[in-house]
Scaffold this active site. Structure first.
Site, PDB file in Angstrom:
ATOM      1  N   ARG A 134       0.846  -1.210  -0.057  1.00  0.00           N
ATOM      2  CA  ARG A 134       0.093   0.031   0.016  1.00  0.00           C
ATOM      3  C   ARG A 134       1.030   1.270   0.174  1.00  0.00           C
ATOM      4  NH1 ARG A 134      -5.372   1.389   3.708  1.00  0.00           N
ATOM      5  NH2 ARG A 134      -6.012  -0.076   2.076  1.00  0.00           N
ATOM      6  N   HIS A 158      -7.653   1.049  -6.222  1.00  0.00           N
ATOM      7  CA  HIS A 158      -7.765   0.224  -5.114  1.00  0.00           C
ATOM      8  C   HIS A 158      -8.409  -1.297  -5.572  1.00  0.00           C
ATOM      9  CE1 HIS A 158      -7.857  -1.325  -1.147  1.00  0.00           C
ATOM     10  NE2 HIS A 158      -8.633  -0.595  -0.420  1.00  0.00           N
ATOM     11  N   GLN A 183     -10.254  -3.723  -2.987  1.00  0.00           N
ATOM     12  CA  GLN A 183     -11.471  -3.383  -2.496  1.00  0.00           C
ATOM     13  C   GLN A 183     -12.548  -3.735  -3.623  1.00  0.00           C
ATOM     14  OE1 GLN A 183     -12.376  -1.818   0.507  1.00  0.00           O
ATOM     15  NE2 GLN A 183     -14.097  -2.628  -0.078  1.00  0.00           N
ATOM     16  N   ASP A 201     -17.805   6.873  -0.529  1.00  0.00           N
ATOM     17  CA  ASP A 201     -16.651   6.615   0.183  1.00  0.00           C
ATOM     18  C   ASP A 201     -16.429   8.047   1.038  1.00  0.00           C
ATOM     19  OD1 ASP A 201     -14.226   5.762   1.085  1.00  0.00           O
ATOM     20  OD2 ASP A 201     -13.194   5.681  -0.625  1.00  0.00           O
ATOM     21  N   CYS A 228     -16.705   1.261   1.244  1.00  0.00           N
ATOM     22  CA  CYS A 228     -15.354   0.434   1.650  1.00  0.00           C
ATOM     23  C   CYS A 228     -15.016   0.561   3.075  1.00  0.00           C
ATOM     24  CB  CYS A 228     -14.228   0.598   0.811  1.00  0.00           C
ATOM     25  SG  CYS A 228     -13.786   2.354   0.758  1.00  0.00           S
ATOM     26  N   ARG A 252     -13.067  -8.870   1.842  1.00  0.00           N
ATOM     27  CA  ARG A 252     -11.804  -8.458   1.371  1.00  0.00           C
ATOM     28  C   ARG A 252     -10.929  -9.798   1.811  1.00  0.00           C
ATOM     29  NH1 ARG A 252      -9.771  -3.159   1.825  1.00  0.00           N
ATOM     30  NH2 ARG A 252      -7.880  -4.161   0.764  1.00  0.00           N
TER      31      ARG A 252
END
Ligand code: CP
Length: 308
Positions: free
Chosen positions: A107, A134, A137, A225, A266, A294
């Protein structure tokens, strides 16, 4: 080398196979007591490095647990505590880590760092989030939609708020899995052009609608988000809140979607900013299934990368 860098650069048949594998692995764990490893141990003998240059709860824990459930081992590395954070290049870090571990999940901030890691590593690299995308996700999100409502192909997904990195991966998924995508948000926070172009060129309907009440009509899935992403400056907070408040997902907005529409976020969320608690905890919401998935989706990604 089988890297998992982004949805738009991964073969759609491989993405479908990973989603199907994730469903199967989740089903296989159904009823197993907590603390039980998977019956199959495809990662036995494998060491996975999990590098975080930004904070994480879900990505960190779900990768760590997923690897262990499949018989592997992990080391969680903070970018700040590595020489990476003190001037060692990504390329040298990639070459060195490849001598020790079997897979690297990172990340990071700039997409360029991810791509440099993938270029110089001799083991698979997984994108655990960059400022741009991402993908892990959205694999979980597609899995979650399909476990509740069946195939996502042909459905209408509406993204409300900031056209950020998660939104970009949703656009990539629209192209790869064949669903329609509507963005509703202020013009200054539109999704990146390249992601819009990718989805459109794949033949799915991509719409930008400034009025959220119009945008969510007929939606099968409403997604939002956080209004301020990890890479956004704190100084942008007040302006963004003012810009994005009209795009809050609340009960009035959700009621304009299809009666059986799902709601996703998320996480982490700022409750009662981008989405109200009555929506997050309400009957449309699948946010905690999304978080759980996930784990299952990334287990499938890990197996695909390692070919096990
Ligand atoms: N959704 C997500 O990536 O969560 P974390 O930042 O907690 O990993």
């Amino acid at each position: 080398m089988t890297h998992f860098l982004d949805l738009h650069t991964t073969d759609p048949a491989a993405l479908r196979q990973m989603i199907d594998s994730a469903h199967a692995m989740k089903a296989a764990r159904n009823g197993l007591p907590r603390g039980t490893r998977d019956a199959e141990q495809p990662l036995a003998g494998h060491m996975v490095a999990l590098i975080f240059e930004k904070p994480s709860t879900r990505t960190r824990v779900s990768f760590d647990v997923g690897v262990r459930q499949m018989g592997g081992e992990t080391m969680v590395l903070s970018g700040k505590e590595m020489q990476l954070g003190h001037g060692e290049t990504i390329a040298d870090t990639a070459r060195v880590l490849s001598r020790y571990v079997d897979l690297i999940m990172i990340r990071t901030f700039d997409e360029a760092s991810l791509l440099e890691m993938a270029e110089h590593a001799t083991v698979p690299v997984i994108n655990g989030l960059t400022n741009r995308t991402h993908p892990c996700q959205i694999m979980a999100d597609v899995m979650t939609y399909e476990e509740h409502r069946g195939p996502i192909a042909g459905k209408k997904v509406v993204w409300a708020g900031d056209g950020n990195n998660v939104c970009a991966s949703f656009l990539h998924a629209a192209g790869q899995f064949g669903f329609d995508f509507t963005f509703t948000g202020p013009p200054t926070l539109d999704p990146e052009d390249a992601a819009l172009k990718f989805a459109r060129e794949k033949g799915v309907r991509v719409t930008i609608e400034r009025d959220p009440a119009v945008a969510v009509q007929g939606a099968d899935l409403v997604v939002t988000d956080t209004w301020v992403s990890m890479h956004d400056p704190e100084s942008a907070k007040e302006r963004r809140h003012n810009q994005l408040r009209p795009y809050q997902v609340n009960a009035a907005l959700m009621n304009r979607a299809k009666p059986d529409a799902l709601f996703m976020h998320c996480l982490p969320a700022h409750r009662n900013d981008e989405a109200t608690s009555d929506v997050m905890d309400g009957p449309h919401s699948v946010i905690f299934d999304e978080a759980e998935n996930r784990l299952h989706a990334q287990k499938a990604v890990l197996r695909w990368c390692l070919g096990v």
